[in-house]
Design a protein around this motif. Structure first.
Motif, PDB file in Angstrom:
ATOM      1  N   VAL A 109       0.851  -1.186   0.000  1.00 46.84           N
ATOM      2  CA  VAL A 109       0.000   0.000   0.000  1.00 46.84           C
ATOM      3  C   VAL A 109       0.888   1.238   0.000  1.00 46.84           C
ATOM      4  CG1 VAL A 109      -1.896   1.201   1.139  1.00 46.84           C
ATOM      5  CG2 VAL A 109      -1.680  -1.289   1.375  1.00 46.84           C
ATOM      6  N   MET A 110       0.716   2.110  -0.999  1.00 47.81           N
ATOM      7  CA  MET A 110       1.530   3.315  -1.109  1.00 47.81           C
ATOM      8  C   MET A 110       0.649   4.557  -1.109  1.00 47.81           C
ATOM      9  SD  MET A 110       3.993   1.714  -4.025  1.00 47.81           S
ATOM     10  CE  MET A 110       2.575   0.798  -4.660  1.00 47.81           C
ATOM     11  N   ARG A 111       1.005   5.507  -0.296  1.00 47.13           N
ATOM     12  CA  ARG A 111       0.240   6.745  -0.191  1.00 47.13           C
ATOM     13  C   ARG A 111       0.564   7.674  -1.355  1.00 47.13           C
ATOM     14  NH1 ARG A 111       0.486   8.959   5.929  1.00 47.13           N
ATOM     15  NH2 ARG A 111      -0.078  10.800   4.715  1.00 47.13           N
ATOM     16  N   LYS A 112      -0.478   8.131  -2.049  1.00 44.23           N
ATOM     17  CA  LYS A 112      -0.266   9.008  -3.194  1.00 44.23           C
ATOM     18  C   LYS A 112       0.391  10.328  -2.787  1.00 44.23           C
ATOM     19  CE  LYS A 112      -4.040   7.316  -6.153  1.00 44.23           C
ATOM     20  NZ  LYS A 112      -5.307   7.675  -6.831  1.00 44.23           N
ATOM     21  N   ASP A 113       0.011  10.858  -1.632  1.00 45.06           N
ATOM     22  CA  ASP A 113       0.591  12.143  -1.235  1.00 45.06           C
ATOM     23  C   ASP A 113       2.093  12.034  -1.016  1.00 45.06           C
ATOM     24  OD1 ASP A 113       0.259  10.561   0.998  1.00 45.06           O
ATOM     25  OD2 ASP A 113      -0.391  12.184   2.317  1.00 45.06           O
ATOM     26  N   LYS A 114       2.563  10.900  -0.451  1.00 46.76           N
ATOM     27  CA  LYS A 114       3.988  10.700  -0.242  1.00 46.76           C
ATOM     28  C   LYS A 114       4.720  10.453  -1.559  1.00 46.76           C
ATOM     29  CE  LYS A 114       3.991  11.141   4.202  1.00 46.76           C
ATOM     30  NZ  LYS A 114       4.679  12.293   4.834  1.00 46.76           N
ATOM     31  N   VAL A 115       4.071   9.728  -2.456  1.00 44.39           N
ATOM     32  CA  VAL A 115       4.665   9.480  -3.779  1.00 44.39           C
ATOM     33  C   VAL A 115       4.841  10.791  -4.532  1.00 44.39           C
ATOM     34  CG1 VAL A 115       4.291   8.376  -6.022  1.00 44.39           C
ATOM     35  CG2 VAL A 115       3.777   7.120  -3.912  1.00 44.39           C
ATOM     36  N   LEU A 116       3.819  11.636  -4.474  1.00 42.63           N
ATOM     37  CA  LEU A 116       3.894  12.937  -5.137  1.00 42.63           C
ATOM     38  C   LEU A 116       4.928  13.840  -4.471  1.00 42.63           C
ATOM     39  CD1 LEU A 116       0.074  13.503  -5.623  1.00 42.63           C
ATOM     40  CD2 LEU A 116       1.735  13.327  -7.481  1.00 42.63           C
ATOM     41  N   GLU A 117       4.967  13.796  -3.151  1.00 45.63           N
ATOM     42  CA  GLU A 117       5.886  14.649  -2.406  1.00 45.63           C
ATOM     43  C   GLU A 117       7.336  14.379  -2.786  1.00 45.63           C
ATOM     44  OE1 GLU A 117       7.382  14.582   2.148  1.00 45.63           O
ATOM     45  OE2 GLU A 117       5.203  14.730   1.867  1.00 45.63           O
ATOM     46  N   LYS A 118       7.675  13.102  -2.995  1.00 45.26           N
ATOM     47  CA  LYS A 118       9.044  12.726  -3.337  1.00 45.26           C
ATOM     48  C   LYS A 118       9.256  12.593  -4.841  1.00 45.26           C
ATOM     49  CE  LYS A 118       9.961  10.400   1.051  1.00 45.26           C
ATOM     50  NZ  LYS A 118      11.095  11.273   1.438  1.00 45.26           N
ATOM     51  N   ASN A 119       8.225  12.925  -5.626  1.00 45.25           N
ATOM     52  CA  ASN A 119       8.332  12.913  -7.082  1.00 45.25           C
ATOM     53  C   ASN A 119       8.676  11.521  -7.611  1.00 45.25           C
ATOM     54  OD1 ASN A 119       8.152  14.143  -9.615  1.00 45.25           O
ATOM     55  ND2 ASN A 119      10.340  14.606  -9.665  1.00 45.25           N
ATOM     56  N   TYR A 120       7.982  10.498  -7.093  1.00 41.76           N
ATOM     57  CA  TYR A 120       8.235   9.123  -7.504  1.00 41.76           C
ATOM     58  C   TYR A 120       7.072   8.515  -8.282  1.00 41.76           C
ATOM     59  CZ  TYR A 120      12.668   8.402  -5.155  1.00 41.76           C
ATOM     60  OH  TYR A 120      14.001   8.445  -4.815  1.00 41.76           O
ATOM     61  N   VAL A 121       6.247   9.319  -8.872  1.00 38.85           N
ATOM     62  CA  VAL A 121       5.106   8.796  -9.619  1.00 38.85           C
ATOM     63  C   VAL A 121       5.572   7.890 -10.751  1.00 38.85           C
ATOM     64  CG1 VAL A 121       3.116   9.378 -11.048  1.00 38.85           C
ATOM     65  CG2 VAL A 121       3.637  10.757  -9.023  1.00 38.85           C
ATOM     66  N   ASP A 122       6.582   8.340 -11.496  1.00 39.75           N
ATOM     67  CA  ASP A 122       7.064   7.551 -12.633  1.00 39.75           C
ATOM     68  C   ASP A 122       7.629   6.214 -12.173  1.00 39.75           C
ATOM     69  OD1 ASP A 122       6.306   9.519 -14.382  1.00 39.75           O
ATOM     70  OD2 ASP A 122       8.302  10.421 -14.549  1.00 39.75           O
ATOM     71  N   LEU A 180       3.009 -10.473  -9.558  1.00 36.24           N
ATOM     72  CA  LEU A 180       1.948  -9.492  -9.317  1.00 36.24           C
ATOM     73  C   LEU A 180       0.620 -10.104  -9.728  1.00 36.24           C
ATOM     74  CD1 LEU A 180       0.945  -6.573  -8.710  1.00 36.24           C
ATOM     75  CD2 LEU A 180       1.363  -6.064 -11.125  1.00 36.24           C
ATOM     76  N   ARG A 181      -0.370 -10.061  -8.834  1.00 31.98           N
ATOM     77  CA  ARG A 181      -1.685 -10.625  -9.129  1.00 31.98           C
ATOM     78  C   ARG A 181      -2.669  -9.557  -9.596  1.00 31.98           C
ATOM     79  NH1 ARG A 181      -0.892 -15.803 -10.254  1.00 31.98           N
ATOM     80  NH2 ARG A 181       0.525 -16.715  -8.737  1.00 31.98           N
ATOM     81  N   CYS A 182      -2.621  -8.389  -8.986  1.00 31.48           N
ATOM     82  CA  CYS A 182      -3.473  -7.304  -9.454  1.00 31.48           C
ATOM     83  C   CYS A 182      -3.027  -6.004  -8.808  1.00 31.48           C
ATOM     84  CB  CYS A 182      -4.957  -7.566  -9.167  1.00 31.48           C
ATOM     85  SG  CYS A 182      -5.419  -7.504  -7.424  1.00 31.48           S
ATOM     86  N   SER A 183      -3.503  -4.914  -9.352  1.00 34.96           N
ATOM     87  CA  SER A 183      -3.249  -3.594  -8.776  1.00 34.96           C
ATOM     88  C   SER A 183      -4.520  -2.775  -8.885  1.00 34.96           C
ATOM     89  CB  SER A 183      -2.091  -2.893  -9.502  1.00 34.96           C
ATOM     90  OG  SER A 183      -2.410  -2.675 -10.868  1.00 34.96           O
ATOM     91  N   PHE A 184      -4.703  -1.850  -7.956  1.00 36.11           N
ATOM     92  CA  PHE A 184      -5.852  -0.952  -8.000  1.00 36.11           C
ATOM     93  C   PHE A 184      -5.520   0.283  -7.192  1.00 36.11           C
ATOM     94  CE2 PHE A 184      -6.563  -4.465  -5.016  1.00 36.11           C
ATOM     95  CZ  PHE A 184      -6.666  -3.806  -3.803  1.00 36.11           C
ATOM     96  N   GLN A 185      -6.425   1.230  -7.192  1.00 35.04           N
ATOM     97  CA  GLN A 185      -6.177   2.466  -6.462  1.00 35.04           C
ATOM     98  C   GLN A 185      -7.462   3.018  -5.872  1.00 35.04           C
ATOM     99  OE1 GLN A 185      -5.520   6.120  -8.854  1.00 35.04           O
ATOM    100  NE2 GLN A 185      -5.500   4.749 -10.645  1.00 35.04           N
ATOM    101  N   THR A 186      -7.286   3.817  -4.824  1.00 37.71           N
ATOM    102  CA  THR A 186      -8.366   4.620  -4.280  1.00 37.71           C
ATOM    103  C   THR A 186      -7.985   6.080  -4.504  1.00 37.71           C
ATOM    104  OG1 THR A 186      -7.392   4.799  -2.069  1.00 37.71           O
ATOM    105  CG2 THR A 186      -8.775   2.866  -2.508  1.00 37.71           C
ATOM    106  N   LYS A 187      -8.750   6.986  -3.979  1.00 32.64           N
ATOM    107  CA  LYS A 187      -8.427   8.399  -4.159  1.00 32.64           C
ATOM    108  C   LYS A 187      -7.127   8.787  -3.462  1.00 32.64           C
ATOM    109  CE  LYS A 187     -13.228   9.934  -4.649  1.00 32.64           C
ATOM    110  NZ  LYS A 187     -14.313  10.772  -4.076  1.00 32.64           N
ATOM    111  N   THR A 188      -6.733   8.006  -2.463  1.00 29.53           N
ATOM    112  CA  THR A 188      -5.562   8.387  -1.665  1.00 29.53           C
ATOM    113  C   THR A 188      -4.386   7.431  -1.772  1.00 29.53           C
ATOM    114  OG1 THR A 188      -6.425   7.220   0.285  1.00 29.53           O
ATOM    115  CG2 THR A 188      -7.031   9.545   0.024  1.00 29.53           C
ATOM    116  N   LYS A 189      -4.603   6.208  -2.294  1.00 22.94           N
ATOM    117  CA  LYS A 189      -3.541   5.205  -2.239  1.00 22.94           C
ATOM    118  C   LYS A 189      -3.466   4.333  -3.488  1.00 22.94           C
ATOM    119  CE  LYS A 189      -3.794   5.015   2.786  1.00 22.94           C
ATOM    120  NZ  LYS A 189      -4.228   4.256   3.965  1.00 22.94           N
ATOM    121  N   LEU A 190      -2.279   3.712  -3.637  1.00 21.08           N
ATOM    122  CA  LEU A 190      -2.028   2.724  -4.682  1.00 21.08           C
ATOM    123  C   LEU A 190      -1.841   1.361  -4.013  1.00 21.08           C
ATOM    124  CD1 LEU A 190       0.685   4.734  -6.678  1.00 21.08           C
ATOM    125  CD2 LEU A 190      -1.765   4.587  -7.216  1.00 21.08           C
ATOM    126  N   TYR A 191      -2.343   0.310  -4.654  1.00 19.05           N
ATOM    127  CA  TYR A 191      -2.278  -1.030  -4.077  1.00 19.05           C
ATOM    128  C   TYR A 191      -1.710  -2.021  -5.080  1.00 19.05           C
ATOM    129  CZ  TYR A 191      -5.529   0.748  -0.507  1.00 19.05           C
ATOM    130  OH  TYR A 191      -6.127   1.472   0.492  1.00 19.05           O
TER     131      TYR A 191
END
Length: 457
Positions: free
Chosen positions: A159-172, A192-203
């Motif tokens: 589980v990765m927080r989008k705000d932290k990913v954006l803060e450190k510029n690691y989206v790519d 990897l079996r699957c991935s999905f996202q919510t408004k705040t996180k990546l899974y």
């Protein structure tokens, strides 16, 4: 797969934390952990070095003391910041996602165009999984052991927080990790079996591998015998060769990114720094873990697939000697040793492994073993691997002499208690700005197989 072994497997109980080097020596002297035929002898340590080898490093952030050490968990260790650059999950941030807060685990799945799959797959979200245990934590979030509701299937949920990913510029980096893992199916690579996202996180939903990290076993035993090291190295070669055949360079091979499954086979993980490149292309990114970085990366001359074979050489050396060939607490001096230092090979190793290490650790990437027209085939044909039947290896029919102690699929005994004793809670996170939402478009993925067949809706 059901491996057949000609040699009896050896299992030993694992401690909750890796012991100090002097504790291992004392135990070995007493005969309690004498598996030298499997693991090899402990590395020789000069007087005064024992207290430093493998011990936590201290540094300060905003006048706050932070202790970092290499430990075993699904997301890898709490790394050594002074030796690591440009790496996702770079440091454990005090107080971040520490648990004990109200969970947003039921956060609705973000509206996103779902890919087309057959009837055996379906759209998933966080609510489809039951949190069992926390098994790791990093700068961007947490890794949980989870169960798919309505089944007995156990997985790892990153589980990765989008705000932290954006803060450190690691989206790519995050998107590249997900994209690359959708293209990989190999017996020695975490699936990897699957991935999905919510408004705040990546899974990311991954296979749960619970035999512990290769680093933990190395730290626990000191060194491996050449026979055990050869099997591990061969499985890593097979995995990396598969990545290269797909145009993927891993760029962060190290013992912490290699897991052991319940049968003792390796599973390569953590593709946060992996990159897709064309055969003749080079990339100039400065990333990885310094001790394992090839000279051409440090020199910013552009690097390609040969950088992974350098890292393999460092891994083999460390498995056999207990420490990497180039070590220095001063980052600049360490880099100069890697670029200019002479490779010193332990005299107790065989001439065959000497030859392999010289080939893999050639400072000129164009002359490095594995960089020629035959690629990984040159490594597989090396005399040190002459006893390896590569077809049987990929079929899981060559059994390592060491098998981790694993009590069932849900066993977490080989994960660090500093994580597993914490509450299994997915903490809330702030919602990114509307302007940043589109940066995560297309993250959803379900592997095109029948792994979800029979699960409840």
């Amino acid at each position: 797969m059901a491996p057949t072994a000609t040699t009896a497997a050896v299992s030993i109980p694992l401690p909750s934390r890796p012991p100090r080097l002097d504790a291992v020596v004392a135990a070995d002297d007493a005969g309690e952990f004498d598996f030298s035929d499997v693991f090899g002898q402990l590395p020789s340590v000069k007087e005064g070095e024992a207290a430093d080898w493998g011990q936590p490093e201290l540094h300060y952030v905003a006048d706050t003391l932070v202790i970092c050490s290499r430990s075993h968990s699904l997301v890898g260790p709490s790394p050594r910041p002074s030796l690591r650059v440009g790496c996702p999950l770079e440091e454990c941030e005090a107080g971040d996602d520490a648990g004990g807060e109200d969970s947003d685990f039921s956060d609705a799945v973000d509206v996103e165009q779902q890919q087309e799959f057959d009837d055996t797959t379906r759209k998933l979200g966080p609510g489809d999984f039951e949190l069992l245990n926390l098994v790791g934590q990093g700068a961007f979030g947490k890794v949980f052991q989870v169960r798919l509701k309505g089944s007995s299937d156990i997985y790892a949920m990153k589980v990765m927080r989008k705000d932290k990913v954006l803060e450190k510029n690691y989206v790519d980096y995050m998107k590249a990790e997900r994209d690359i893992m959708t293209k990989i199916v190999h017996p020695f690579i975490v699936q990897l079996r699957c991935s999905f996202q919510t408004k705040t996180k990546l899974y990311l939903i991954l296979d749960f591998i619970n035999g512990g990290h290769l680093f933990f076993q190395l730290y626990r035993q000191g060194t491996f015998s050449e026979d055990l090291c050869r099997v591990y190295a061969a499985e890593i070669v097979s995995a990396v060769a598969h990545l290269h055949s797909k145009g993927i360079v891993h760029r962060d091979l190290k013992p912490e990114n290699i897991l052991l499954d319940a049968d003792g086979h390796v599973k390569l993980t953590d593709f946060g720094l992996a990159k897709e490149i064309e055969e003749s292309d080079r990339t100039n990114s400065y990333c990885g873990t310094v001790e394992y970085m090839a000279p051409e990366i440090l020199l910013s001359k552009g690097h390609g697939k040969a950088a992974d074979w350098w890292s393999l050489g460092i891994l083999v050396y460390e498995m056999l000697h207990g420490m990497p060939p180039f070590t220095n607490r001063n980052k600049n001096k360490l880099q100069q040793e890697i670029i200019k230092g002479k490779l010193k090979l332990p005299g107790y190793l065989s001439s065959e492994v000497h030859s392999l290490l010289k080939g893999l650790l050639h400072k000129d990437p164009s002359k490095r073993l594995g960089s020629g027209g035959s690629g990984s085939c040159d490594i597989k044909r090396h005399k040190w691997f002459k006893c390896i039947n590569w077809s049987k290896l990929d079929a899981g029919l060559i059994q390592p002499k060491f098998v981790p102690v694993v009590q069932g699929r849900a066993c977490i005994a080989n994960f660090d208690e500093k994580w597993t004793k914490l509450p299994a809670q997915d903490s809330p996170a702030s919602t990114p700005r509307a302007a940043d939402i589109d940066m995560f478009q297309g993250y959803t993925y379900v592997a095109p197989n029948v792994w979800l067949s029979g699960s409840s809706s």
